[in-house]
Design a protein around this motif. Structure first.
Motif, mmCIF file in Angstrom:
data_model
loop_
_atom_site.group_PDB
_atom_site.id
_atom_site.type_symbol
_atom_site.label_atom_id
_atom_site.label_comp_id
_atom_site.label_asym_id
_atom_site.label_seq_id
_atom_site.Cartn_x
_atom_site.Cartn_y
_atom_site.Cartn_z
ATOM 1 N N GLY A 155 -63.469 -17.816 10.491
ATOM 2 C CA GLY A 155 -64.278 -17.050 11.430
ATOM 3 C C GLY A 155 -65.314 -16.182 10.734
ATOM 4 N N PRO A 156 -66.307 -15.749 11.493
ATOM 5 C CA PRO A 156 -67.400 -14.970 10.916
ATOM 6 C C PRO A 156 -66.965 -13.619 10.356
ATOM 7 C CG PRO A 156 -67.625 -15.124 13.301
ATOM 8 C CD PRO A 156 -66.510 -16.025 12.910
ATOM 9 N N GLU A 157 -65.906 -13.045 10.897
ATOM 10 C CA GLU A 157 -65.429 -11.760 10.377
ATOM 11 C C GLU A 157 -64.975 -11.880 8.925
ATOM 12 O OE1 GLU A 157 -63.993 -13.206 13.163
ATOM 13 O OE2 GLU A 157 -65.222 -12.153 14.622
ATOM 14 N N THR A 210 -66.635 -19.069 7.195
ATOM 15 C CA THR A 210 -66.927 -18.928 8.617
ATOM 16 C C THR A 210 -66.262 -20.036 9.417
ATOM 17 O OG1 THR A 210 -69.027 -17.834 8.151
ATOM 18 C CG2 THR A 210 -68.786 -18.835 10.331
ATOM 19 N N GLN A 211 -66.352 -21.256 8.944
ATOM 20 C CA GLN A 211 -65.767 -22.389 9.657
ATOM 21 C C GLN A 211 -64.245 -22.337 9.683
ATOM 22 O OE1 GLN A 211 -67.326 -24.915 11.427
ATOM 23 N NE2 GLN A 211 -69.040 -23.525 11.134
ATOM 24 N N ARG A 257 -68.595 -11.044 2.064
ATOM 25 C CA ARG A 257 -69.982 -11.399 1.713
ATOM 26 C C ARG A 257 -70.469 -10.713 0.435
ATOM 27 N NH1 ARG A 257 -74.091 -13.693 4.253
ATOM 28 N NH2 ARG A 257 -72.968 -13.702 6.229
ATOM 29 N N ALA A 308 -66.014 -14.087 6.693
ATOM 30 C CA ALA A 308 -67.198 -14.253 5.848
ATOM 31 C C ALA A 308 -67.896 -12.918 5.635
ATOM 32 C CB ALA A 308 -68.146 -15.270 6.474
ATOM 33 N N GLN A 309 -68.034 -12.151 6.686
ATOM 34 C CA GLN A 309 -68.707 -10.862 6.572
ATOM 35 C C GLN A 309 -67.913 -9.905 5.696
ATOM 36 O OE1 GLN A 309 -71.754 -10.373 7.551
ATOM 37 N NE2 GLN A 309 -71.748 -8.331 6.703
ATOM 38 N N LEU A 364 -69.684 -19.037 1.963
ATOM 39 C CA LEU A 364 -69.759 -18.246 3.187
ATOM 40 C C LEU A 364 -69.681 -19.134 4.430
ATOM 41 C CD1 LEU A 364 -72.426 -15.644 2.071
ATOM 42 C CD2 LEU A 364 -70.039 -15.148 2.690
ATOM 43 N N ARG A 365 -70.327 -20.270 4.398
ATOM 44 C CA ARG A 365 -70.269 -21.212 5.523
ATOM 45 C C ARG A 365 -68.855 -21.735 5.707
ATOM 46 N NH1 ARG A 365 -73.910 -25.942 5.138
ATOM 47 N NH2 ARG A 365 -73.280 -26.229 7.275
#
Length: 66
Positions: free
Chosen positions: A29-31, A25-26, A37, A33-34, A21-22
């Motif tokens: 982007g966070p979208e 995100t890197q 998830r 990962a979400q 997940l990290r």
């Protein structure tokens, strides 16, 4: 190969999921990962390891999970 208890395996699995997940995100982007998830957190350890290998060369998040 040393014996790994189910509790230890669950901890390793959780750590691998957090790492993936990290990295998502890197890299994307966070979208991204979400969006993935739930699938990541439900995955078995072997699948997580394969996805962690694929993220290195992935051009899109979808290529990780094919």
């Amino acid at each position: 190969m040393p014996y790994v208890t189910s509790v230890e395996r669950a901890g390793i699995q959780k750590g691998e999921a957090r790492t993936l997940l990290r990295q998502l995100t890197q890299k994307f982007g966070p979208e991204a990962a979400q969006a993935h998830r739930e699938r990541i957190e439900a995955a078995e350890l072997e699948q997580l390891e394969a996805w962690l290998d694929r993220i290195l060369s992935a051009e899109t998040p979808e290529t990780i999970f094919h």
